[in-house]
Enzyme design. Structure first.
Site, PDB file in Angstrom:
ATOM      1  N   SER A   4     -45.494 -61.225 -35.804  1.00  0.00           N
ATOM      2  CA  SER A   4     -47.293 -61.243 -35.443  1.00  0.00           C
ATOM      3  C   SER A   4     -47.588 -62.115 -34.845  1.00  0.00           C
ATOM      4  O   SER A   4     -47.111 -63.821 -35.259  1.00  0.00           O
ATOM      5  CB  SER A   4     -48.436 -60.635 -35.982  1.00  0.00           C
ATOM      6  N   LYS A   5     -49.056 -62.635 -34.108  1.00  0.00           N
ATOM      7  CA  LYS A   5     -48.902 -64.285 -34.359  1.00  0.00           C
ATOM      8  C   LYS A   5     -48.900 -64.974 -34.855  1.00  0.00           C
ATOM      9  O   LYS A   5     -48.835 -65.892 -34.971  1.00  0.00           O
ATOM     10  CB  LYS A   5     -51.097 -64.178 -33.932  1.00  0.00           C
TER      11      LYS A   5
END
Ligand code: GLU
Length: 487
Positions: free
Chosen positions: A250-251
């Site tokens: 994820s980010k």
């Protein structure tokens, strides 16, 4: 090569939903499909799954095209937009209704919600009870006459649905665990599984390769293929991508959009090589591969079921490997616009000085991991005069008087050379060091700062050569003036 009939040629696809940027996981799935098509002389198709009007954006579709183009994942045939095919999805759902493979469900939404809440309160998973949809012929006729809305549900048959997954081996789902799922909502829109199967049949897809988050959709899709009388394609579910901490990528782990990497100085071939190793390996320790080598070595047998780990350090390492090994002319074509963008030169000028530019790149590429680093390190070869890094000054120019003196002598010696050749420069400067009774380093280190402003650079004679005679001599003179002024 053996002749293959056109009916046997594999047809694979990448089917992203345009609801964000092109994620590295999506690009990896696209790449596996692309490699498969290239390897087995098949077709790689692109389908934009834009039926979710609310979440799909043109901007995201553009980002997908751009990302794929940057990576060189070219697709065959026209792009298919799923949203353009809803009439066929609708017709296919109705075909299933007519054949008895599906049925109408008039149950109001509120009633379904109540039943779901009840099941949850009991701690059960809600599963639609087909008898709820049972209607007498008269009732049905009445509701249809009243234009009451209904959903179409697939009548899941008894038995087991299984397939030989290319990655996981045999996967089987008991049909009793599969609810009679909706294929057409009461507003007439198809659900994901219906749209995908309808499109994959229409596109003649022979192998569906996608993320293993879709495994639970596959039995439903297989049931739909069968009920529609279509050939069931092969399926292969490739692993999810995790960060180095083992959590889903994820980010938090850094950039996850392909476009970000494009702008961070990555070469597309390095990105492809790195992505290919996320869930696949060639069966030995080989890691650095060109695109033709990836095609050559790709095989579904090398696909792994285990989650893959996205390690940006490895990606940078991989990029460094590719920077060092691609033909220098290819690198020049990639670097020229970046050098222009940094305001150092123009593409036209670099073309005019192609050999010189390639020479500079040869010096820089072995030390760089990212194209951005090459641009940074290329500066001294382009600018008129350099800026001195304070750290370099305090380290190599500590004694200003002595340094200016040695630099002055260095300039004189270099100016007296007949040929601007590394061998002659080295001979001349080593002689100077000897005459002065100092080590070569005492000449080369201050000289490096004078020429580049930095403490690290390619070999000093290469720097002299590529900065050029006049500019080198001028820079040394500037350094001398700078040092004299500061004493
Ligand atoms: N649109 C789906 C997704 O982005 C892919 C569906 C498929 O590959 O079957 O997850």
């Amino acid at each position: 090569m053996t002749a293959v009939s056109s009916a046997k040629r594999p047809r694979v696809r990448f089917a992203p939903s345009p609801t964000g940027f092109l994620h590295v996981g999506g690009a990896r799935t696209a790449l596996f499909n692309w490699l498969y098509a290239k390897k087995y002389d098949g077709e790689f198709l692109l389908r934009i799954e834009d039926t979710d009007r609310q979440r799909s954006t043109d901007e995201s579709t553009r980002a997908i095209f751009e990302g794929m183009e940057w990576l060189g994942l070219t697709w065959d045939e026209e792009v298919v937009y799923q949203g353009a095919n809803v009439a066929r999805h609708y017709a296919d759902a109705h075909r299933l209704l007519e054949s008895g493979a599906a049925y109408r469900d008039f149950t109001p939404q509120a009633e379904l919600e109540r039943l779901r809440a009840e099941a949850e309160a009991r701690g059960d998973a809600f599963k639609f009870d087909r008898s709820l949809a049972d209607l007498s012929d008269a009732e049905l006729a009445q509701r249809l006459a009243n234009h009451e809305p209904y959903a179409i549900r697939f009548r899941v048959p008894e038995g087991t649905t299984e397939w030989p997954d290319l990655v996981h081996g045999r996967i089987a789902f008991p049909n009793k665990d599969i609810e009679d799922f909706i294929i057409l909502r009461s507003d007439g829109t198809p659900v994901y599984n219906m749209a995908v199967v309808s499109d994959d049949i229409a596109m003649g897809i022979t192998l569906v390769m996608r993320g293993d988050d879709h495994i639970s959709n596959t039995p439903k899709q297989i049931l739909l293929y069968r009920a529609l009388g279509a050939d069931v394609p092969q399926f292969g579910h490739v692993p999810m991508i995790h960060g180095t901490d083992g959590k889903k990528l994820s980010k938090r782990h850094g950039a996850t959009a392909v476009g970000d990497y494009q702008h961070q100085g990555l070469l597309p071939q390095a990105m492809l090589n790195f992505l290919a190793l996320l869930g696949w390996s060639p069966g030995d320790d080989t890691e650095v591969m060109t695109v033709p080598q990836l095609i050559e070595r790709f095989s579904v047998h090398g696909l792994h079921a285990k989650a893959a780990v996205f390690d940006t350090k490895k990606l940078e390492w991989m990029n460094g490997q590719h920077l060092a090994q691609i033909p220098v002319a290819e690198l020049a074509a990639i670097m020229a616009p970046l050098v222009e963008r940094a305001g150092l030169s123009t593409v036209a000028d670099l073309e005019a000085r192609h050999e010189w530019f390639c020479g500079v790149l040869e010096l820089l590429r072995i030390r760089a991991r990212l194209t951005d680093e090459i641009v940074q390190q290329a500066k001294p070869f382009f600018v008129e005069s350099v800026e001195y890094d304070p750290e370099a000054v305090s380290k190599q120019w500590r004694d200003a008087a002595a340094t200016s003196d040695i630099l002055d002598a260095t300039r004189e010696r270099l100016a007296s050379l007949e040929a601007w050749e590394p061998a002659a420069m080295e001979e001349g400067l080593r002689k100077l060091a000897e005459e002065r009774g100092i080590s070569g380093g005492k000449i080369f280190q201050p000289l490096r700062v004078a020429l580049t402003g930095l403490t690290v650079s390619p070999g000093i004679f290469d720097v002299l050569r590529y900065v050029g005679r006049d500019r080198s001599l001028a820079r040394i003179a500037e350094a001398v003036a700078y040092l004299r002024q500061s004493t």
